[in-house]
Structure formats: C-alpha cells, structure tokens
Design a protein around this motif. Structure first.
Motif, PDB file in Angstrom:
ATOM      1  N   GLY A 285       0.822  -1.207   0.000  1.00  0.00           N
ATOM      2  CA  GLY A 285       0.000   0.000   0.000  1.00  0.00           C
ATOM      3  C   GLY A 285       0.852   1.251   0.000  1.00  0.00           C
ATOM      4  N   PHE A 286       1.908   1.248   0.803  1.00  0.00           N
ATOM      5  CA  PHE A 286       2.791   2.415   0.902  1.00  0.00           C
ATOM      6  C   PHE A 286       3.467   2.706  -0.433  1.00  0.00           C
ATOM      7  N   LEU A 287       4.062   1.683  -1.043  1.00  0.00           N
ATOM      8  CA  LEU A 287       4.800   1.887  -2.288  1.00  0.00           C
ATOM      9  C   LEU A 287       3.877   2.210  -3.455  1.00  0.00           C
ATOM     10  N   THR A 288       2.699   1.576  -3.489  1.00  0.00           N
ATOM     11  CA  THR A 288       1.741   1.869  -4.554  1.00  0.00           C
ATOM     12  C   THR A 288       1.378   3.344  -4.565  1.00  0.00           C
ATOM     13  N   ASN A 289       1.269   3.935  -3.381  1.00  0.00           N
ATOM     14  CA  ASN A 289       0.874   5.333  -3.268  1.00  0.00           C
ATOM     15  C   ASN A 289       2.051   6.281  -3.426  1.00  0.00           C
ATOM     16  N   VAL A 290       3.131   6.014  -2.709  1.00  0.00           N
ATOM     17  CA  VAL A 290       4.233   6.972  -2.667  1.00  0.00           C
ATOM     18  C   VAL A 290       4.996   7.030  -3.986  1.00  0.00           C
ATOM     19  N   LEU A 291       4.937   5.968  -4.799  1.00  0.00           N
ATOM     20  CA  LEU A 291       5.640   5.951  -6.078  1.00  0.00           C
ATOM     21  C   LEU A 291       4.770   6.425  -7.236  1.00  0.00           C
ATOM     22  N   ASN A 292       3.603   6.963  -6.922  1.00  0.00           N
ATOM     23  CA  ASN A 292       2.715   7.482  -7.963  1.00  0.00           C
ATOM     24  C   ASN A 292       2.841   9.006  -8.009  1.00  0.00           C
ATOM     25  N   PRO A 293       3.542   9.562  -9.003  1.00  0.00           N
ATOM     26  CA  PRO A 293       3.734  11.019  -9.055  1.00  0.00           C
ATOM     27  C   PRO A 293       2.440  11.788  -9.249  1.00  0.00           C
ATOM     28  N   LYS A 294       1.403  11.120  -9.760  1.00  0.00           N
ATOM     29  CA  LYS A 294       0.114  11.782  -9.954  1.00  0.00           C
ATOM     30  C   LYS A 294      -0.485  12.221  -8.621  1.00  0.00           C
ATOM     31  N   VAL A 295      -0.191  11.471  -7.555  1.00  0.00           N
ATOM     32  CA  VAL A 295      -0.690  11.841  -6.231  1.00  0.00           C
ATOM     33  C   VAL A 295      -0.051  13.148  -5.779  1.00  0.00           C
ATOM     34  N   ALA A 296       1.260  13.278  -6.007  1.00  0.00           N
ATOM     35  CA  ALA A 296       1.963  14.508  -5.630  1.00  0.00           C
ATOM     36  C   ALA A 296       1.414  15.703  -6.392  1.00  0.00           C
ATOM     37  N   LEU A 297       1.194  15.524  -7.691  1.00  0.00           N
ATOM     38  CA  LEU A 297       0.671  16.624  -8.502  1.00  0.00           C
ATOM     39  C   LEU A 297      -0.756  16.974  -8.100  1.00  0.00           C
ATOM     40  N   PHE A 298      -1.526  15.956  -7.676  1.00  0.00           N
ATOM     41  CA  PHE A 298      -2.894  16.211  -7.224  1.00  0.00           C
ATOM     42  C   PHE A 298      -2.903  17.145  -6.022  1.00  0.00           C
ATOM     43  N   PHE A 299      -2.060  16.863  -5.035  1.00  0.00           N
ATOM     44  CA  PHE A 299      -2.028  17.708  -3.838  1.00  0.00           C
ATOM     45  C   PHE A 299      -1.548  19.120  -4.162  1.00  0.00           C
ATOM     46  N   LEU A 300      -0.606  19.230  -5.076  1.00  0.00           N
ATOM     47  CA  LEU A 300      -0.121  20.562  -5.464  1.00  0.00           C
ATOM     48  C   LEU A 300      -1.215  21.372  -6.147  1.00  0.00           C
ATOM     49  N   ALA A 301      -2.104  20.683  -6.872  1.00  0.00           N
ATOM     50  CA  ALA A 301      -3.157  21.385  -7.610  1.00  0.00           C
ATOM     51  C   ALA A 301      -4.401  21.630  -6.760  1.00  0.00           C
ATOM     52  N   PHE A 302      -4.716  20.689  -5.870  1.00  0.00           N
ATOM     53  CA  PHE A 302      -5.991  20.735  -5.153  1.00  0.00           C
ATOM     54  C   PHE A 302      -5.946  21.546  -3.858  1.00  0.00           C
ATOM     55  N   VAL A 303      -4.985  21.239  -2.997  1.00  0.00           N
ATOM     56  CA  VAL A 303      -4.955  21.839  -1.661  1.00  0.00           C
ATOM     57  C   VAL A 303      -4.783  23.355  -1.665  1.00  0.00           C
ATOM     58  N   PRO A 304      -3.878  23.924  -2.483  1.00  0.00           N
ATOM     59  CA  PRO A 304      -3.679  25.379  -2.434  1.00  0.00           C
ATOM     60  C   PRO A 304      -4.925  26.210  -2.728  1.00  0.00           C
ATOM     61  N   GLN A 305      -5.928  25.611  -3.380  1.00  0.00           N
ATOM     62  CA  GLN A 305      -7.157  26.338  -3.678  1.00  0.00           C
ATOM     63  C   GLN A 305      -7.907  26.741  -2.403  1.00  0.00           C
ATOM     64  N   PHE A 306      -7.567  26.096  -1.288  1.00  0.00           N
ATOM     65  CA  PHE A 306      -8.263  26.364  -0.027  1.00  0.00           C
ATOM     66  C   PHE A 306      -7.366  27.096   0.975  1.00  0.00           C
ATOM     67  N   ILE A 307      -6.280  27.667   0.475  1.00  0.00           N
ATOM     68  CA  ILE A 307      -5.368  28.449   1.310  1.00  0.00           C
ATOM     69  C   ILE A 307      -5.303  29.871   0.765  1.00  0.00           C
ATOM     70  N   ALA A 308      -5.532  30.853   1.615  1.00  0.00           N
ATOM     71  CA  ALA A 308      -5.526  32.251   1.183  1.00  0.00           C
ATOM     72  C   ALA A 308      -4.121  32.668   0.745  1.00  0.00           C
ATOM     73  N   ALA A 309      -4.089  33.549  -0.243  1.00  0.00           N
ATOM     74  CA  ALA A 309      -2.805  34.009  -0.782  1.00  0.00           C
ATOM     75  C   ALA A 309      -1.984  34.749   0.260  1.00  0.00           C
ATOM     76  N   ASP A 310      -2.662  35.380   1.213  1.00  0.00           N
ATOM     77  CA  ASP A 310      -1.950  36.149   2.236  1.00  0.00           C
ATOM     78  C   ASP A 310      -1.758  35.365   3.535  1.00  0.00           C
ATOM     79  N   SER A 311      -1.883  34.041   3.478  1.00  0.00           N
ATOM     80  CA  SER A 311      -1.700  33.216   4.669  1.00  0.00           C
ATOM     81  C   SER A 311      -0.304  33.413   5.244  1.00  0.00           C
ATOM     82  N   SER A 312      -0.222  33.540   6.565  1.00  0.00           N
ATOM     83  CA  SER A 312       1.062  33.788   7.217  1.00  0.00           C
ATOM     84  C   SER A 312       1.942  32.542   7.284  1.00  0.00           C
ATOM     85  N   ASN A 313       1.324  31.356   7.150  1.00  0.00           N
ATOM     86  CA  ASN A 313       2.091  30.112   7.233  1.00  0.00           C
ATOM     87  C   ASN A 313       1.490  29.086   6.271  1.00  0.00           C
TER      88      ASN A 313
END
Length: 213
Positions: A120-148
C-alpha cells in the motif's frame, strides 16, 4: 485559521475524490476479499502513510520538482509503474495453498500484513500523480496572504488523509463482510486475485504512458 478557507467544501470534495476508483481501492478490496478486513486495513495504513509522505513533500516544496522537471517526473513515474506491474504479476501468479491437488478447501496463499502495508505504501508513494494532485488541489483552499502556507497545507492534507483513511477502512470492512456473506470459494478467490492482478498490470501500463500535466 492559518489562512484556510471553505473547509467544509474541502472536506466534501475530498470525500467525493476518495470515492473515485484507483489502484489504492483495488488493493484494499483485493486484500479484504481474500484475507479479511485486517489485511485490507493493513493496506489502508500503508496507503495513508504514503499519502502523508506526499503531503509533507508538497508542503516542503519537494513535490514542485515533479511538476517542473520532466526528468524527475519520468523517473518516479517509471519506478511507480514498474512496481504496480510487479504487483500485478505477483497476483496473476497466485496459487492455492497446499501442494496436494485433492486437498480439501484449499485457500489462496496469504500475504504477511507487513508486506501488505508495504504494498500500500509503495503503490501510493511511487505514484507522481498523487503529488501533482495535492499541489493542484490543496492550495485552492489556502488564502494568498496566509502567514504560514506550509502549515496550512499540512493541516488540510492531514484532514484529507484522515477522511480517506476512514473511507478506506470502511471499504475494507464492507468488502470483507460481503465476501464472507457470499461465501466466496477458495478457487473463486484465487481467480479474483488474478483478475485484480490483470487490472494492476493495466494500471501500471496506464501510469507508464501518462504525461506530466
């Protein structure tokens, strides 16, 4: 807090995204159907650990390398695809436990839980699509002026991962329960394992042919 906004929408979107079928769900269902819910839970914990690696890497900016470097993306993609294909071949070669053909009620050779966790660990961690998903999805819910921003990213990622873990454990329990209720015979379980192996081969080839976006 920390510049996070629309948290409810984030949670709902994350739950809907977790419902989409993929290698993670297939692995959990296969292990739960053939070895019970504990095996499915072991796969779930491995998958969620791999997801946390992606979240931390994205928060630290390491995953940005995959989105900007074609060479890095290709290397990780091919390693991940090779591992998924390797898993598929292993499932296709699954055999019934017991060497005697006339052995009564043979079962598919079980896999140790630590190996299932690693799968399970290797199936997930070796999939670059997962990394790109988080880069594309999560920032949409973080304000541009966030302090951290890194901390906000980790918090949202942990929420997403926790909800995904609940769903995947539920999937493991449901699959194991359904398998028990249907009283799946060992031979049927064997061919289910092999069928999933074929699907993993197809997923591995699909990942190998995927392009950086």
């Amino acid at each position: 807090m920390f510049g996070i906004h629309d948290l409810t929408l984030f949670i709902i979107s994350g739950l809907l995204l977790n419902l989409m079928p993929g290698p993670d769900s297939l692995l959990i269902m296969t292990r739960s159907a053939t070895q019970g819910w504990r095996a499915g839970s072991a796969a779930t914990l491995g998958i969620c650990t791999g997801t946390m690696v992606h979240i931390l890497a994205a928060a630290l900016g390491l995953s940005a390398l995959l989105s900007t470097s074609a060479a890095a993306f290709t290397v990780v993609k091919w390693i991940g695809a090779a591992y998924i294909v390797y898993m598929g071949i292993g499932m296709l070669r699954a055999r019934l436990r017991g060497e005697e053909p006339q052995a009564e009620a043979p079962a598919v050779q079980p896999l140790a839980w630590r190996k299932i966790f690693l799968q399970g660990f290797l199936t997930n961690v070796l999939n670059p699509k997962v990394a790109l998903f988080f880069l594309a999805f999560v920032p949409q819910f973080i304000a541009a002026d966030s302090s951290n921003k890194p901390l906000a990213f980790i918090i949202l990622g942990a929420i997403f991962n926790f909800n995904g873990m609940l769903y995947c454990h539920g999937l493991a329990l449901f699959t194991a329960f359904a398998s028990t209720r249907l009283n799946i015979k060992p031979l049927v379980s064997l061919w289910l394992n092999r069928t999933m192996g074929g699907l993993f081969l197809a997923l591995g080839v699909r990942l190998a042919l995927s392009e950086q976006r």
